[in-house]
Write a protein that holds these residues in place. Structure first.
Motif, mmCIF file in Angstrom:
data_model
loop_
_atom_site.group_PDB
_atom_site.id
_atom_site.type_symbol
_atom_site.label_atom_id
_atom_site.label_comp_id
_atom_site.label_asym_id
_atom_site.label_seq_id
_atom_site.Cartn_x
_atom_site.Cartn_y
_atom_site.Cartn_z
ATOM 1 N N LYS A 91 -31.520 -13.900 17.391
ATOM 2 C CA LYS A 91 -32.279 -14.280 18.518
ATOM 3 C C LYS A 91 -31.389 -14.627 19.500
ATOM 4 N N ALA A 92 -31.114 -14.185 20.713
ATOM 5 C CA ALA A 92 -30.218 -14.674 21.864
ATOM 6 C C ALA A 92 -30.381 -13.570 22.959
ATOM 7 N N VAL A 93 -29.563 -13.982 24.151
ATOM 8 C CA VAL A 93 -29.568 -13.098 25.098
ATOM 9 C C VAL A 93 -28.188 -12.264 24.809
ATOM 10 N N TYR A 94 -28.186 -10.994 24.888
ATOM 11 C CA TYR A 94 -27.149 -10.103 24.550
ATOM 12 C C TYR A 94 -26.474 -9.529 25.726
ATOM 13 N N TYR A 95 -25.203 -9.485 26.095
ATOM 14 C CA TYR A 95 -24.392 -9.073 27.137
ATOM 15 C C TYR A 95 -23.419 -7.936 26.526
ATOM 16 N N CYS A 96 -23.410 -6.956 27.316
ATOM 17 C CA CYS A 96 -22.147 -6.274 27.156
ATOM 18 C C CYS A 96 -21.220 -6.511 28.351
ATOM 19 N N ALA A 97 -19.759 -6.143 27.861
ATOM 20 C CA ALA A 97 -18.737 -6.425 28.816
ATOM 21 C C ALA A 97 -17.618 -5.375 28.599
ATOM 22 N N SER A 98 -16.968 -5.227 29.671
ATOM 23 C CA SER A 98 -15.704 -4.220 29.816
ATOM 24 C C SER A 98 -14.334 -4.844 29.867
ATOM 25 N N GLY A 99 -13.421 -4.486 29.417
ATOM 26 C CA GLY A 99 -12.292 -4.898 29.597
ATOM 27 C C GLY A 99 -11.053 -4.018 29.146
ATOM 28 N N THR A 100 -9.731 -4.329 29.897
ATOM 29 C CA THR A 100 -8.549 -3.380 29.549
ATOM 30 C C THR A 100 -7.473 -4.333 28.879
ATOM 31 N N ASN A 101 -7.541 -5.362 28.878
ATOM 32 C CA ASN A 101 -6.393 -6.476 28.368
ATOM 33 C C ASN A 101 -6.941 -7.458 27.755
ATOM 34 N N LEU A 102 -7.569 -6.980 26.449
ATOM 35 C CA LEU A 102 -8.216 -8.111 25.903
ATOM 36 C C LEU A 102 -7.155 -9.200 25.017
ATOM 37 N N LEU A 103 -7.794 -10.330 25.027
ATOM 38 C CA LEU A 103 -6.908 -11.382 24.447
ATOM 39 C C LEU A 103 -7.245 -11.208 22.824
ATOM 40 N N SER A 104 -8.365 -11.051 22.139
ATOM 41 C CA SER A 104 -8.773 -10.772 21.173
ATOM 42 C C SER A 104 -10.187 -10.044 21.372
ATOM 43 N N TRP A 105 -10.608 -9.279 20.516
ATOM 44 C CA TRP A 105 -11.809 -8.510 20.706
ATOM 45 C C TRP A 105 -12.999 -9.412 20.918
ATOM 46 N N SER A 106 -13.180 -10.616 20.333
ATOM 47 C CA SER A 106 -14.146 -11.684 20.423
ATOM 48 C C SER A 106 -14.165 -12.639 21.299
ATOM 49 N N ASP A 107 -12.960 -12.697 22.118
ATOM 50 C CA ASP A 107 -12.566 -13.627 22.986
ATOM 51 C C ASP A 107 -13.199 -13.097 24.302
ATOM 52 N N TYR A 108 -14.347 -13.646 24.830
ATOM 53 C CA TYR A 108 -15.118 -13.467 26.136
ATOM 54 C C TYR A 108 -13.888 -13.547 27.266
ATOM 55 N N ARG A 109 -13.031 -14.230 27.169
ATOM 56 C CA ARG A 109 -12.159 -14.458 28.455
ATOM 57 C C ARG A 109 -11.320 -13.302 28.770
ATOM 58 N N GLY A 110 -11.357 -12.461 27.790
ATOM 59 C CA GLY A 110 -10.417 -11.388 28.110
ATOM 60 C C GLY A 110 -11.246 -10.024 28.779
ATOM 61 N N TYR A 111 -12.366 -10.222 29.081
ATOM 62 C CA TYR A 111 -13.275 -9.169 29.607
ATOM 63 C C TYR A 111 -13.634 -9.307 31.135
ATOM 64 N N ASP A 112 -13.497 -8.115 31.732
ATOM 65 C CA ASP A 112 -13.732 -8.457 33.268
ATOM 66 C C ASP A 112 -15.015 -8.416 34.000
ATOM 67 N N PHE A 113 -15.778 -7.312 33.440
ATOM 68 C CA PHE A 113 -17.266 -7.008 34.042
ATOM 69 C C PHE A 113 -18.069 -7.278 33.125
ATOM 70 N N TRP A 114 -19.318 -7.886 33.350
ATOM 71 C CA TRP A 114 -20.244 -8.321 32.488
ATOM 72 C C TRP A 114 -21.535 -7.666 33.193
ATOM 73 N N GLY A 115 -22.653 -7.599 32.093
ATOM 74 C CA GLY A 115 -23.790 -7.346 32.667
ATOM 75 C C GLY A 115 -24.745 -8.478 32.759
#
Length: 124
Positions: A91-115
């Motif tokens: 149970k949670a709020v689920y977000y998708c995000a897009s990115g081109t230069n990820l820090l690591s796949w699970s690090d949200y700071r590397g993603y640019d656009f969020w829903g």
């Protein structure tokens, strides 16, 4: 305008399934890595799965391996998250995000656009 929008959340019972969609507009989704994140009240945002832009490699958090599947439909410019055997802890709020230069796949700071997110609730 570049944006991603999630849909498909809802209320299900434990053991049931949901499929979330992440529809992109204003850009071609297959040039970006797409990650799904979730955030429960009082908890940090958690990377769930990610699908890479180049070769379509996928990455999953240990907590969802074997239950969740991320996939991409380039013709529809949409990424999906199939969630099976849902548990109350999903149970949670689920977000998708897009990115081109990820820090690591699970690090949200590397993603640019969020829903804006979609709520998933799993009852016992």
């Amino acid at each position: 305008q570049v944006q991603v929008v999630e849909s498909g959340g809802g209320l299900v019972q434990a053991g049931e399934s949901l499929r979330l969609s992440c529809a992109a507009s204003g850009f071609t989704l297959d040039y970006y890595a797409i990650g799904w994140f979730r955030q429960a009240p009082g908890k940090e945002r958690e990377g769930v799965p990610c699908i890479s832009s180049s070769d379509g490699d996928t990455y999953y958090a240990d907590s969802v391996k074997g239950r969740f599947t991320i996939s991409r439909d380039n013709a529809k410019n949409t990424v999906y998250l199939q969630m099976n055997n849902l548990r109350p802890e999903d149970k949670a709020v689920y977000y998708c995000a897009s990115g081109t230069n990820l820090l690591s796949w699970s690090d949200y700071r590397g993603y640019d656009f969020w829903g804006p997110g979609t709520q998933v609730t799993v009852s016992t």
